[in-house]
Design an enzyme around this catalytic site. Sequence first.
Site, PDB file in Angstrom:
ATOM      1  N   ALA A  63       4.662  -0.634   1.208  1.00 45.21           N
ATOM      2  CA  ALA A  63       4.015  -1.759   1.880  1.00 45.21           C
ATOM      3  C   ALA A  63       2.530  -1.420   1.982  1.00 45.21           C
ATOM      4  CB  ALA A  63       4.632  -1.940   3.256  1.00 45.21           C
ATOM      5  N   GLY A 108       8.316   0.972   0.863  1.00 45.41           N
ATOM      6  CA  GLY A 108       8.824  -0.353   0.498  1.00 45.41           C
ATOM      7  C   GLY A 108       9.124  -0.486  -0.992  1.00 45.41           C
ATOM      8  N   GLU A 111      12.497   0.926  -1.381  1.00 46.97           N
ATOM      9  CA  GLU A 111      13.396  -0.044  -0.737  1.00 46.97           C
ATOM     10  C   GLU A 111      13.625  -1.263  -1.637  1.00 46.97           C
ATOM     11  OE1 GLU A 111      10.850   0.282   2.720  1.00 46.97           O
ATOM     12  OE2 GLU A 111      12.601   0.705   3.964  1.00 46.97           O
ATOM     13  N   GLU A 131       7.172   7.196   4.997  1.00 51.50           N
ATOM     14  CA  GLU A 131       6.685   6.493   6.198  1.00 51.50           C
ATOM     15  C   GLU A 131       6.425   7.432   7.365  1.00 51.50           C
ATOM     16  OE1 GLU A 131       9.182   5.476   4.279  1.00 51.50           O
ATOM     17  OE2 GLU A 131       9.067   3.316   3.959  1.00 51.50           O
TER      18      GLU A 131
HETATM   19  N1  CAA Z   1      -0.905   0.543   0.512  1.00 51.42           N
HETATM   20  C1  CAA Z   1      -2.174   0.213   0.227  1.00 51.42           C
HETATM   21  N2  CAA Z   1      -2.915   0.812  -0.719  1.00 51.42           N
HETATM   22  C2  CAA Z   1      -2.354   1.832  -1.371  1.00 51.42           C
HETATM   23  C3  CAA Z   1      -1.037   2.246  -1.138  1.00 51.42           C
HETATM   24  C4  CAA Z   1      -0.291   1.533  -0.152  1.00 51.42           C
HETATM   25  N3  CAA Z   1       0.970   1.813   0.128  1.00 51.42           N
HETATM   26  N4  CAA Z   1      -0.748   3.279  -1.949  1.00 51.42           N
HETATM   27  C5  CAA Z   1      -1.863   3.506  -2.674  1.00 51.42           C
HETATM   28  N5  CAA Z   1      -2.827   2.625  -2.333  1.00 51.42           N
HETATM   29  C6  CAA Z   1      -4.166   2.538  -2.877  1.00 51.42           C
HETATM   30  C7  CAA Z   1      -5.073   3.659  -2.368  1.00 51.42           C
HETATM   31  O1  CAA Z   1      -5.572   3.353  -1.086  1.00 51.42           O
HETATM   32  C8  CAA Z   1      -6.135   3.711  -3.437  1.00 51.42           C
HETATM   33  O2  CAA Z   1      -7.023   2.659  -3.219  1.00 51.42           O
HETATM   34  P1  CAA Z   1      -8.638   2.928  -3.398  1.00 51.42           P
HETATM   35  O3  CAA Z   1      -8.797   3.283  -4.844  1.00 51.42           O
HETATM   36  O4  CAA Z   1      -9.243   1.603  -3.042  1.00 51.42           O
HETATM   37  O5  CAA Z   1      -8.971   4.035  -2.473  1.00 51.42           O
HETATM   38  C9  CAA Z   1      -5.341   3.383  -4.707  1.00 51.42           C
HETATM   39  O6  CAA Z   1      -4.139   2.734  -4.273  1.00 51.42           O
HETATM   40  C10 CAA Z   1      -4.947   4.617  -5.498  1.00 51.42           C
HETATM   41  O7  CAA Z   1      -4.279   5.498  -4.633  1.00 51.42           O
HETATM   42  P2  CAA Z   1      -4.760   7.034  -4.424  1.00 51.42           P
HETATM   43  O8  CAA Z   1      -6.216   7.183  -4.641  1.00 51.42           O
HETATM   44  O9  CAA Z   1      -4.216   7.479  -3.102  1.00 51.42           O
HETATM   45  O10 CAA Z   1      -3.975   7.731  -5.631  1.00 51.42           O
HETATM   46  P3  CAA Z   1      -3.422   9.219  -5.698  1.00 51.42           P
HETATM   47  O11 CAA Z   1      -3.005   9.429  -7.103  1.00 51.42           O
HETATM   48  O12 CAA Z   1      -4.360  10.183  -5.095  1.00 51.42           O
HETATM   49  O13 CAA Z   1      -2.096   9.180  -4.770  1.00 51.42           O
HETATM   50  C11 CAA Z   1      -0.045   8.285  -3.895  1.00 51.42           C
HETATM   51  C12 CAA Z   1      -0.994   8.369  -5.103  1.00 51.42           C
HETATM   52  C13 CAA Z   1       0.576   9.661  -3.632  1.00 51.42           C
HETATM   53  C14 CAA Z   1       1.034   7.276  -4.214  1.00 51.42           C
HETATM   54  C15 CAA Z   1      -0.863   7.841  -2.639  1.00 51.42           C
HETATM   55  O14 CAA Z   1      -1.604   6.682  -2.980  1.00 51.42           O
HETATM   56  C16 CAA Z   1      -0.020   7.531  -1.440  1.00 51.42           C
HETATM   57  O15 CAA Z   1       0.450   8.432  -0.763  1.00 51.42           O
HETATM   58  N6  CAA Z   1       0.175   6.209  -1.151  1.00 51.42           N
HETATM   59  C17 CAA Z   1       0.880   5.783   0.020  1.00 51.42           C
HETATM   60  C18 CAA Z   1       2.362   5.902  -0.154  1.00 51.42           C
HETATM   61  C19 CAA Z   1       3.080   5.496   1.120  1.00 51.42           C
HETATM   62  O16 CAA Z   1       2.884   6.089   2.176  1.00 51.42           O
HETATM   63  N7  CAA Z   1       3.948   4.478   1.033  1.00 51.42           N
HETATM   64  C20 CAA Z   1       4.695   3.970   2.161  1.00 51.42           C
HETATM   65  C21 CAA Z   1       3.942   2.860   2.817  1.00 51.42           C
HETATM   66  S1  CAA Z   1       4.660   2.375   4.379  1.00 51.42           S
HETATM   67  C22 CAA Z   1       5.953   1.387   3.940  1.00 51.42           C
HETATM   68  O17 CAA Z   1       6.242   1.138   2.788  1.00 51.42           O
HETATM   69  C23 CAA Z   1       6.670   0.827   5.124  1.00 51.42           C
HETATM   70  C24 CAA Z   1       7.980   0.206   4.764  1.00 51.42           C
HETATM   71  O18 CAA Z   1       9.016   0.828   4.764  1.00 51.42           O
HETATM   72  C25 CAA Z   1       8.046  -1.203   4.470  1.00 51.42           C
END
Ligand code: CAA
Length: 257
Positions: A63, A108, A111, A131
């Site tokens: 998400a 998500g 999921e 999360e």
């Molecule tokens: N939401 C919004 N933006 C996201 C995102 C997310 N879940 N995941 C990645 N992005 C964005 C980053 O912010 C970044 O944007 P910018 O270039 O504008 O800074 C872009 O995508 C590229 O990401 P990274 O620079 O972080 O890339 P990386 O290779 O260094 O890392 C990754 C990749 C490990 C996937 C890392 O992006 C990450 O940890 N993302 C979040 C994953 C996460 O926590 N997901 C769960 C979300 S909560 C959820 O889903 C709740 C639910 O159950 C419904």
Amino acid sequence: MEDLIFETGEIATLTINRPKALNALNREVLEGIARILRDVRHDASVRILIVTGAGDRAFVAGADIAAMSEMSVVEGQEFMRLGHRVMQTFEDLPIPVIAAVNGFALGGGLELALACDLILASEKARFGQPEINLGIIPGFGGTQRLPHRIGQVRARELIMTGEMFDARTALEWGLVNHVVAAEALIPETRKLAEKIAGKSGFALRQAKAALRASFTMEEDAGLRFEQSTVAVVFGSADKTEGMKAFIEKRQPKWQHR
Ligand code: CAA
């Protein structure tokens, strides 16, 4: 909607198209998916749906964290309710749905894959429910569907540590059906979809409904549900044709596509 690409056909493909945000799901994307799924449900020409992510880095990285960071309790609850509704709509579609996971399937995103019938993963796929690292818990059904697919022991550790796992591990744990080279993911997914599209559409719908009961019903009720469902299938033209074709040693010609 630019963030979603929908290609219709007997085998339709829905691509989440926000590669710059690793295809993260915000409210607009979820609402767009809900609209597309409503159309798919009412379009008898679509027999299989493939879901994938744009680019070569992510299926869906979860998400949208930037959007969620601004949400109040009420907005958060509304957003999670929308996510649940979308995941449930995938599960309730009468046709088979295949997730083609090309990269990160996190939060998500995992999921979403869990709400699909089958999951094909590229060798580059990485899965997880991270999360807990954001101070929240899975909110689109992960606490229920993940243990159902891979067992309580593994699901509890993953949800409590937030650690990621790779495609080979996902295969070993029975989360994904197949792991293929990145460039072969879409061709292999289509090949599997074509194999399934060659079956009776009516029988597939009943099989999906009975399989779904194994998640939503106690075993006793589920077994009774299977008995009434298989009885219905016995009344179908495709049952007559399928058995006749077997006896006559030829390929069946299904009426219910
Ligand atoms: N939401 C919004 N933006 C996201 C995102 C997310 N879940 N995941 C990645 N992005 C964005 C980053 O912010 C970044 O944007 P910018 O270039 O504008 O800074 C872009 O995508 C590229 O990401 P990274 O620079 O972080 O890339 P990386 O290779 O260094 O890392 C990754 C990749 C490990 C996937 C890392 O992006 C990450 O940890 N993302 C979040 C994953 C996460 O926590 N997901 C769960 C979300 S909560 C959820 O889903 C709740 C639910 O159950 C419904």
